[in-house]
Scaffold this motif. Structure first.
Motif, PDB file in Angstrom:
ATOM      1  N   GLY A 165      11.968   8.599   4.118  1.00  0.00           N
ATOM      2  CA  GLY A 165      11.983   7.270   3.511  1.00  0.00           C
ATOM      3  C   GLY A 165      11.989   6.148   4.518  1.00  0.00           C
ATOM      4  N   GLY A 166      12.354   6.433   5.755  1.00  0.00           N
ATOM      5  CA  GLY A 166      12.384   5.403   6.784  1.00  0.00           C
ATOM      6  C   GLY A 166      11.033   5.049   7.343  1.00  0.00           C
ATOM      7  N   HIS A 167      10.076   5.986   7.288  1.00  0.00           N
ATOM      8  CA  HIS A 167       8.807   5.759   7.981  1.00  0.00           C
ATOM      9  C   HIS A 167       7.566   6.228   7.230  1.00  0.00           C
ATOM     10  CE1 HIS A 167       9.182  10.023   8.936  1.00  0.00           C
ATOM     11  NE2 HIS A 167      10.423   9.765   9.339  1.00  0.00           N
ATOM     12  N   ARG A 168       7.721   6.949   6.116  1.00  0.00           N
ATOM     13  CA  ARG A 168       6.525   7.283   5.335  1.00  0.00           C
ATOM     14  C   ARG A 168       6.183   6.051   4.489  1.00  0.00           C
ATOM     15  NH1 ARG A 168       4.279  12.676   2.699  1.00  0.00           N
ATOM     16  NH2 ARG A 168       5.751  13.614   4.169  1.00  0.00           N
ATOM     17  N   VAL A 169       4.984   5.534   4.647  1.00  0.00           N
ATOM     18  CA  VAL A 169       4.639   4.232   4.076  1.00  0.00           C
ATOM     19  C   VAL A 169       3.327   4.292   3.298  1.00  0.00           C
ATOM     20  CG1 VAL A 169       5.875   2.904   5.849  1.00  0.00           C
ATOM     21  CG2 VAL A 169       3.483   3.589   6.247  1.00  0.00           C
ATOM     22  N   PRO A 170       3.111   3.315   2.427  1.00  0.00           N
ATOM     23  CA  PRO A 170       1.804   3.209   1.791  1.00  0.00           C
ATOM     24  C   PRO A 170       0.735   2.917   2.845  1.00  0.00           C
ATOM     25  CG  PRO A 170       3.429   1.768   0.722  1.00  0.00           C
ATOM     26  CD  PRO A 170       4.037   2.250   2.000  1.00  0.00           C
ATOM     27  N   PHE A 171      -0.454   3.423   2.626  1.00  0.00           N
ATOM     28  CA  PHE A 171      -1.591   3.116   3.494  1.00  0.00           C
ATOM     29  C   PHE A 171      -2.839   3.234   2.643  1.00  0.00           C
ATOM     30  CE2 PHE A 171      -4.956   3.554   6.521  1.00  0.00           C
ATOM     31  CZ  PHE A 171      -4.524   2.979   7.716  1.00  0.00           C
ATOM     32  N   GLY A 212      16.296   1.255 -11.941  1.00  0.00           N
ATOM     33  CA  GLY A 212      15.355   2.357 -12.138  1.00  0.00           C
ATOM     34  C   GLY A 212      14.164   2.366 -11.211  1.00  0.00           C
ATOM     35  N   HIS A 213      14.163   1.509 -10.187  1.00  0.00           N
ATOM     36  CA  HIS A 213      13.046   1.492  -9.244  1.00  0.00           C
ATOM     37  C   HIS A 213      13.418   2.250  -7.971  1.00  0.00           C
ATOM     38  CE1 HIS A 213       9.581   0.258  -6.980  1.00  0.00           C
ATOM     39  NE2 HIS A 213      10.358  -0.291  -6.048  1.00  0.00           N
ATOM     40  N   GLU A 214      12.597   3.228  -7.588  1.00  0.00           N
ATOM     41  CA  GLU A 214      12.841   4.027  -6.395  1.00  0.00           C
ATOM     42  C   GLU A 214      12.007   3.488  -5.244  1.00  0.00           C
ATOM     43  OE1 GLU A 214      12.512   8.169  -7.087  1.00  0.00           O
ATOM     44  OE2 GLU A 214      13.921   8.169  -8.762  1.00  0.00           O
ATOM     45  N   LEU A 215      12.665   2.784  -4.328  1.00  0.00           N
ATOM     46  CA  LEU A 215      11.998   2.074  -3.247  1.00  0.00           C
ATOM     47  C   LEU A 215      11.046   2.961  -2.451  1.00  0.00           C
ATOM     48  CD1 LEU A 215      14.769   0.622  -3.891  1.00  0.00           C
ATOM     49  CD2 LEU A 215      14.763  -0.127  -1.530  1.00  0.00           C
ATOM     50  N   ASN A 216      11.513   4.141  -2.108  1.00  0.00           N
ATOM     51  CA  ASN A 216      10.720   5.040  -1.266  1.00  0.00           C
ATOM     52  C   ASN A 216      10.273   6.304  -2.003  1.00  0.00           C
ATOM     53  OD1 ASN A 216      10.907   3.358   1.066  1.00  0.00           O
ATOM     54  ND2 ASN A 216      13.026   4.023   1.314  1.00  0.00           N
ATOM     55  N   GLY A 217      10.140   6.163  -3.314  1.00  0.00           N
ATOM     56  CA  GLY A 217       9.684   7.290  -4.109  1.00  0.00           C
ATOM     57  C   GLY A 217      10.660   8.446  -4.045  1.00  0.00           C
ATOM     58  N   GLN A 218      10.142   9.644  -3.886  1.00  0.00           N
ATOM     59  CA  GLN A 218      10.978  10.847  -3.865  1.00  0.00           C
ATOM     60  C   GLN A 218      11.650  11.079  -2.520  1.00  0.00           C
ATOM     61  OE1 GLN A 218       8.859  14.656  -3.746  1.00  0.00           O
ATOM     62  NE2 GLN A 218       6.968  13.575  -3.200  1.00  0.00           N
ATOM     63  N   TYR A 219      11.333  10.256  -1.530  1.00  0.00           N
ATOM     64  CA  TYR A 219      11.710  10.605  -0.162  1.00  0.00           C
ATOM     65  C   TYR A 219      13.130  10.179   0.199  1.00  0.00           C
ATOM     66  CZ  TYR A 219       6.880  11.848   0.132  1.00  0.00           C
ATOM     67  OH  TYR A 219       5.674  12.445  -0.110  1.00  0.00           O
ATOM     68  N   LEU A 220      13.763  11.001   1.018  1.00  0.00           N
ATOM     69  CA  LEU A 220      15.124  10.787   1.479  1.00  0.00           C
ATOM     70  C   LEU A 220      15.153   9.675   2.523  1.00  0.00           C
ATOM     71  CD1 LEU A 220      18.059  12.084   1.397  1.00  0.00           C
ATOM     72  CD2 LEU A 220      17.362  13.342   3.444  1.00  0.00           C
ATOM     73  N   GLY A 221      16.158   8.796   2.442  1.00  0.00           N
ATOM     74  CA  GLY A 221      16.363   7.806   3.477  1.00  0.00           C
ATOM     75  C   GLY A 221      15.687   6.475   3.222  1.00  0.00           C
ATOM     76  N   TYR A 222      15.969   5.541   4.143  1.00  0.00           N
ATOM     77  CA  TYR A 222      15.522   4.162   4.026  1.00  0.00           C
ATOM     78  C   TYR A 222      15.147   3.637   5.405  1.00  0.00           C
ATOM     79  CZ  TYR A 222      17.807   4.977  -0.377  1.00  0.00           C
ATOM     80  OH  TYR A 222      18.150   5.525  -1.571  1.00  0.00           O
ATOM     81  N   LYS A 223      14.726   2.384   5.440  1.00  0.00           N
ATOM     82  CA  LYS A 223      14.450   1.730   6.710  1.00  0.00           C
ATOM     83  C   LYS A 223      15.565   2.051   7.715  1.00  0.00           C
ATOM     84  CE  LYS A 223      13.953  -2.882   8.742  1.00  0.00           C
ATOM     85  NZ  LYS A 223      13.862  -4.330   8.479  1.00  0.00           N
ATOM     86  N   PHE A 224      15.204   2.242   8.947  1.00  0.00           N
ATOM     87  CA  PHE A 224      16.067   2.607  10.078  1.00  0.00           C
ATOM     88  C   PHE A 224      16.259   4.117  10.217  1.00  0.00           C
ATOM     89  CE2 PHE A 224      17.823  -1.654   8.880  1.00  0.00           C
ATOM     90  CZ  PHE A 224      17.406  -2.341  10.005  1.00  0.00           C
ATOM     91  N   ASP A 225      15.989   4.906   9.165  1.00  0.00           N
ATOM     92  CA  ASP A 225      16.284   6.338   9.178  1.00  0.00           C
ATOM     93  C   ASP A 225      15.157   7.188   9.757  1.00  0.00           C
ATOM     94  OD1 ASP A 225      18.834   6.271   8.087  1.00  0.00           O
ATOM     95  OD2 ASP A 225      18.111   6.379   6.024  1.00  0.00           O
TER      96      ASP A 225
END
Length: 508
Positions: free
Chosen positions: A335-341, A318-331
């Motif tokens: 989801g590949g590049h929107r990060v916490p700041f 039930g944990h969404e690594l990148n929140g609502q965003y599509l994709g993951y690291k490398f993409d």
């Protein structure tokens, strides 16, 4: 005449006093650069299956950014952008480097460290380096030079490559810690004291058992934290800049025993808990030294969360690594590049604020130069934008942002609400089958329950457009490719992207 001279002397003295006061008010800077921390991995960004009270506290006392990005969705290129203020595609840098790669940063470039050193700061980087050592390749049995110290850092201690790959040692300044001449490194051998994973297309580097024995996966975070705390305490009254580049939360997920089982999403969440502890230890040290309120603290990540086996398991929990965003690291997807700041600096950054300004880790060098009253040299930090206004709640002068995934065929441009991706799919690794050790791609999108109009049953549709355009204001999750609906926007974005591609090709 004498009165005029006296006035000039008084004015000069006042100016000197003003400069001295400005120097006093310059903050220390602590940049905590996490590894593979996704947009959805923190409580202050919506995580519910884990707890991050220390990082959340920084957000409540500072500003949390919702549209911050890493210049690349891959670790080494992202670090290059952070250090130099230059998009990594200019270096033709898209992939991570490993144990046989020389330093990828030109020692003639200004860096975030050299800029601050010129301003009188003491500088250090502790943690993951991952930008290579040496002129052509590292000499693991000798001096690892050039390296961080040739780029403006006064001190370096950390993991030279990445915690999932050899040589599995610590490096301090120019040398491997614990190395003895009688037991050198040898390519192609396994160390007796360290379990080394399968090749993963790399040569093993064995021997040097004394150096390997000092490296314990489960204690890396603790060791790096202790070094960071020790270094901060040693600065006295001097201004300092510390980049703490953690190995959390890159795989293997090896939280210290005290963190294991503490989250509701497995080892992934436990490793995030360990990261939060690291941040807490650093902040407590700043407080104990009496400098916390005159320190700019930034917490961010080198790219989005990674959808490997452990990432898939935590998703099931039930944990969404990148929140609502599509994709993951490398993409190339968000989801590949929107990060916490998150940034905290009392008196300068208003507490409890949120910003939707478009910012990037490539912006640090211009920001630190502005913070210390400097102007970057011609041609240096060429892609960096000063985001000090955004930290203080004002707009940033950014027209667009270039973003790099793993594959150069998917170089992307963000301008205003529009995101243009120059190829089909995410541009990252393809996941062979849901549940396998894949790293993203179309099949992973299907497995994670995400929707995208170009993807069906884990494959890109045959009639999908050749590239992608998304309206992030209306569709932040990138469900609908608008490439065919807005040809004029596509043309504008392609022309903008071409300016970068032409610039790069001229250099070759």
């Amino acid at each position: 005449m004498k009165r005029s001279v006296l006035k000039l002397l008084v004015a000069a003295a006042a100016a000197c006093a003003a400069v001295a006061l400005a120097d006093e008010q310059r903050p220390n800077i602590v940049l905590i650069f996490a590894d593979d921390l996704g947009y959805g991995d923190l409580g202050c960004y919506g995580a519910t299956k884990l707890k991050t009270p220390n990082i959340d506290k920084l957000a409540s006392e500072g500003c949390r950014f919702t549209d911050a990005h890493s210049a690349s969705a891959v670790c080494t290129p992202s670090r290059y952008a952070l250090i130099t203020g230059e998009y990594p595609h200019r270096k033709n840098l898209y992939a991570p480097v490993f144990l046989k790669t020389g330093l990828v940063v030109d020692t003639g470039k200004q860096t975030i460290a050299s800029v601050l050193k010129e301003a009188g700061y003491e500088t250090a980087i502790i943690g993951k380096w991952h930008l290579g050592f040496g002129e052509k390749k590292p000499d693991w049995n000798g001096e690892l030079k050039p390296g961080p110290l040739e780029l403006g850092f006064d001190y370096y201690f950390g993991v030279p490559v990445v915690n999932s790959h050899p040589p599995f040692v610590y490096v301090e300044n120019h040398r491997v810690v614990g190395l003895v001449p009688e037991d050198p490194f040898v390519y192609g051998q396994k160390a007796k004291t360290q379990e080394i994973p399968e090749k993963m297309k790399l040569d093993h580097i064995g021997g040097a058992d004394a150096a390997h024995a000092l490296y314990d996966d489960y204690q890396v975070g603790t060791v790096l934290t202790e070094k960071a705390v020790e270094w901060i305490k040693g600065r006295g009254d001097k201004k300092f800049f510390l980049c703490l580049a953690t190995t959390n939360i890159h795989h293997p997920f090896t939280p210290a025993p005290r963190f294991q089982g503490t989250s509701a999403c497995g080892l992934y969440g436990d490793f995030v808990h360990a990261l939060d502890w690291i941040v807490g230890e650093v902040f407590q040290t700043l407080e104990s030294q009496g400098v916390a309120d005159n320190t700019l603290i930034i917490v961010t990540s080198d790219n989005g969360g990674m959808f490997n086996h452990t990432g898939q398991e935590t998703w099931k929990m039930g944990h969404e690594l990148n929140g609502q965003y599509l994709g993951y690291k490398f993409d190339a997807w968000e989801g590949g590049h929107r990060v916490p700041f998150i940034a905290r600096w009392p008196g300068q950054i208003k507490a409890g604020t949120t910003s939707d300004e478009l910012i990037c880790n490539v912006d640090m060098i211009a920001t630190f130069a502005a913070l210390t009253g400097q102007t970057l040299k011609a041609g240096q930090g060429r892609d960096s934008v000063n985001i000090l206004p955004a930290l203080k709640g004002n707009p940033v002068e950014r027209d667009h942002l270039l973003l790099s995934p793993f594959r150069k065929t998917h170089l992307s441009v963000r301008k205003g609400k529009w995101m243009y991706i120059s190829g089909r799919g995410g541009g990252g690794f393809s996941s062979p089958k849901p549940g396998n050790h894949g790293f993203g791609g179309p099949a992973a999108i299907t497995f994670s329950g995400r929707e995208n109009s170009d993807i069906e049953n884990g494959k890109i549709k045959k009639d999908a457009p050749p590239a992608q355009l998304y309206d992030l204001d209306q569709d932040p999750a990138q469900t609908t490719n608008l490439y065919r609906q807005y040809p004029e926007v596509v043309q504008e974005m392609e022309a903008l992207l071409e300016t970068y591609q032409s610039d790069t090709s001229k250099k070759k």
